[in-house]
Design an enzyme around this catalytic site. Structure first.
Site, PDB file in Angstrom:
ATOM      1  N   HIS A   9       0.836  -1.058  -0.007  1.00 56.98           N
ATOM      2  CA  HIS A   9      -0.235   0.009   0.255  1.00 56.98           C
ATOM      3  C   HIS A   9       0.775   1.315  -0.013  1.00 56.98           C
ATOM      4  O   HIS A   9       1.791   1.295   0.771  1.00 56.98           O
ATOM      5  CB  HIS A   9      -0.876   0.030   1.288  1.00 56.98           C
ATOM      6  CG  HIS A   9      -2.053  -0.905   1.046  1.00 56.98           C
ATOM      7  ND1 HIS A   9      -3.212  -0.759   1.856  1.00 56.98           N
ATOM      8  CD2 HIS A   9      -2.286  -1.926   0.201  1.00 56.98           C
ATOM      9  CE1 HIS A   9      -4.013  -1.411   1.321  1.00 56.98           C
ATOM     10  NE2 HIS A   9      -3.598  -2.304   0.378  1.00 56.98           N
ATOM     11  N   TYR A  35      -9.378   5.368   7.049  1.00 52.50           N
ATOM     12  CA  TYR A  35      -9.610   6.158   8.366  1.00 52.50           C
ATOM     13  C   TYR A  35     -10.519   7.276   8.472  1.00 52.50           C
ATOM     14  O   TYR A  35     -10.525   8.231   7.851  1.00 52.50           O
ATOM     15  CB  TYR A  35      -8.354   6.658   8.819  1.00 52.50           C
ATOM     16  CG  TYR A  35      -7.130   5.702   9.199  1.00 52.50           C
ATOM     17  CD1 TYR A  35      -6.910   5.187  10.503  1.00 52.50           C
ATOM     18  CD2 TYR A  35      -6.299   5.063   8.182  1.00 52.50           C
ATOM     19  CE1 TYR A  35      -6.010   4.270  10.720  1.00 52.50           C
ATOM     20  CE2 TYR A  35      -5.508   3.944   8.470  1.00 52.50           C
ATOM     21  CZ  TYR A  35      -5.233   3.711   9.724  1.00 52.50           C
ATOM     22  OH  TYR A  35      -4.248   2.797   9.932  1.00 52.50           O
ATOM     23  N   PRO A  68      -4.353   0.556  18.506  1.00 50.64           N
ATOM     24  CA  PRO A  68      -4.187  -0.006  17.000  1.00 50.64           C
ATOM     25  C   PRO A  68      -4.427   1.063  15.986  1.00 50.64           C
ATOM     26  O   PRO A  68      -3.968   0.726  14.855  1.00 50.64           O
ATOM     27  CB  PRO A  68      -5.147  -1.165  16.891  1.00 50.64           C
ATOM     28  CG  PRO A  68      -6.219  -0.759  17.820  1.00 50.64           C
ATOM     29  CD  PRO A  68      -5.599  -0.332  18.912  1.00 50.64           C
ATOM     30  N   TYR A 123       3.797   6.974   9.860  1.00 55.96           N
ATOM     31  CA  TYR A 123       2.895   5.742   9.486  1.00 55.96           C
ATOM     32  C   TYR A 123       3.772   4.544   8.924  1.00 55.96           C
ATOM     33  O   TYR A 123       3.643   3.281   9.148  1.00 55.96           O
ATOM     34  CB  TYR A 123       1.659   6.125   8.564  1.00 55.96           C
ATOM     35  CG  TYR A 123       0.845   5.008   8.648  1.00 55.96           C
ATOM     36  CD1 TYR A 123      -0.306   5.034   9.176  1.00 55.96           C
ATOM     37  CD2 TYR A 123       0.746   4.054   7.707  1.00 55.96           C
ATOM     38  CE1 TYR A 123      -1.443   4.117   9.153  1.00 55.96           C
ATOM     39  CE2 TYR A 123      -0.086   3.116   7.561  1.00 55.96           C
ATOM     40  CZ  TYR A 123      -1.620   3.026   8.282  1.00 55.96           C
ATOM     41  OH  TYR A 123      -2.297   2.165   8.483  1.00 55.96           O
ATOM     42  N   LYS A 133       1.250   0.061  15.045  1.00 55.31           N
ATOM     43  CA  LYS A 133       2.417   0.155  15.360  1.00 55.31           C
ATOM     44  C   LYS A 133       3.107  -1.165  16.258  1.00 55.31           C
ATOM     45  O   LYS A 133       4.083  -1.304  16.431  1.00 55.31           O
ATOM     46  CB  LYS A 133       2.855   1.373  16.308  1.00 55.31           C
ATOM     47  CG  LYS A 133       2.698   2.724  15.801  1.00 55.31           C
ATOM     48  CD  LYS A 133       3.877   2.838  14.583  1.00 55.31           C
ATOM     49  CE  LYS A 133       3.972   3.797  13.702  1.00 55.31           C
ATOM     50  NZ  LYS A 133       3.995   3.323  12.124  1.00 55.31           N
TER      51      LYS A 133
END
Length: 389
Positions: free
Chosen positions: A72, A199, A291, A383, A295
């Site tokens: 991704h 998200y 979550p 990220y 990580k």
């Protein structure tokens, strides 16, 4: 039984550490309280940072990941019915993430360990770590109904937040935050409705669109902390997901049979130090993150890479410098991940009793990310992963 490194726990941290040590010519024994089938099916994380992907490849555990995993190059943020894509490679100099479930990572590492690694004992319950402050620590354990002792030069506790390793570190200090909400997670036999993670910040609560494969979707809803997963009907879940992912364009949510439901509590936790004598903590034994920032598994990988490098350095040079620095080295990365996970959680979730002022601040923070390359880069860099070591 005797070995150089006794590893408690055959999750991804313990299994990867055993592989790294094997590749460095250092022997180890892994003790796992559960059976192999349980380890290979327990659902956990699914997002691998660029650094984790690189480590698995270098360890010889990346072949199936590269074949079946989903690379991704970004995520999508949704808020106020808007959609904004964060382009990871463009913002980080080419870094990306990989969608590849923890269950699959464990399967790959177990196969390698059983093929050419040291002993991996399933249904071997660690009972106590003794002599951690001496040069001959040991682990008492029960295997096949009989008690035994594993004598080691070093012990690494990868046995999670409720394992025995952390309890064997005296006089530690803990830092903790429990969030007033949880995630209701589902697995569904339906193709993902988007090709990257989504998200969503919504006034009704957070939602996340993820996936396990091109044909299996993984989705989450923010729910109250005391929620029973079975109290939500399938259609009720799909209806709520549809509301929270709503946009002003023609995007639509695919529905399908739900095969699994679970509730994940949201918690931040750090134990300091991550070492006592010759006992070292790694992964959830030392730290937990909510979550939202993806990580948890990646932090565990950073811990065991740091330990393996330090012990290899000790073996080749005779110096304990890197082992002595283990806790401080890991904690720098841990606290950055805690910070990022907290930021993502408070950015996207609706807190119980939140005021209109706080709601507007969330929207302003999201708008800042969507309109500022500097803010967007900070998110993308965190990220895709902080440097290991």
């Amino acid at each position: 039984m005797r070995t150089t490194v006794g590893i408690i726990g055959a999750g991804p941290a313990g299994l990867l550490l055993a592989r790294l040590l094997h590749n460095a010519g250092i022997d180890s024994v892994v003790l796992e309280s559960r059976d192999r089938a349980y380890v290979e099916r327990r659902q956990r994380a699914g997002i691998l940072e660029q650094g984790t992907v690189d480590v698995l490849r270098e360890a010889g555990a990346g072949e199936r990941m590269d074949r079946e995993g989903l690379r991704h190059d970004g995520i999508e943020l949704r808020f106020a019915r808007r959609r904004h894509r964060v382009d990871f490679p463009a913002l980080t100099g080419g870094r990306s993430v990989m969608v590849y479930a923890q269950t699959e990572v464990c399967k790959d590492l177990i196969a390698l360990q059983l093929k050419d690694g040291g002993p991996l004992l399933f249904e071997a319950e660690a009972l106590a770590v003794e002599g951690a402050d001496t040069d001959r620590p040991c682990v008492r354990f029960r295997h096949r109904g009989a008690e035994d002792v594993l004598e080691c030069d070093y012990v690494v506790g990868c046995d999670g937040s409720w394992g025995i390793a952390r309890a064997a570190v005296p006089d530690g200090r803990t830092f903790e935050r429990t969030y007033p909400f949880s995630w209701l997670g589902i697995l569904a036999d339906v193709a993902p409705s988007h090709d990257e993670l989504v998200y969503a910040r919504h006034e009704r609560g957070f939602a996340l669109l993820s996936m396990r494969s091109p044909s299996v979707s993984r989705l989450y809803l923010q729910v109250p902390a005391d929620t029973d997963a079975d109290s939500w009907g399938d259609e009720q879940i799909w209806d709520e997901l549809e509301r929270r992912f709503e946009t002003d364009d023609d995007w639509s949510l695919r529905r399908g049979p739900i095969t699994q439901k679970s509730v994940t509590p949201m918690r931040s936790y750090v134990h300091e130090p991550m070492r006592h004598g010759r006992l070292f903590l790694a992964g959830d034994a030392a730290h937990i993150v909510p979550p939202t920032g993806a990580k948890g598994l990646n932090l565990a990988v950073g811990d065991v890479v740091t330990f393996a490098r330090a012990l290899s350095h000790r073996t080749t040079t005779g110096s304990d410098d890197l082992l002595d620095a283990y806790s401080a080295t890991c904690l720098r990365r841990v606290w950055q991940a805690e910070r990022f996970s907290y930021d993502m959680t408070t950015l996207l979730h609706t807190a119980p009793g939140a005021t209109p002022f706080e709601d507007r601040l969330q929207l302003a923070r999201l708008d800042r990310i969507a309109s500022s390359r500097a803010a967007e880069t900070d998110l993308a860099e965190a990220y895709t992963g902080f440097p290991i070591g």
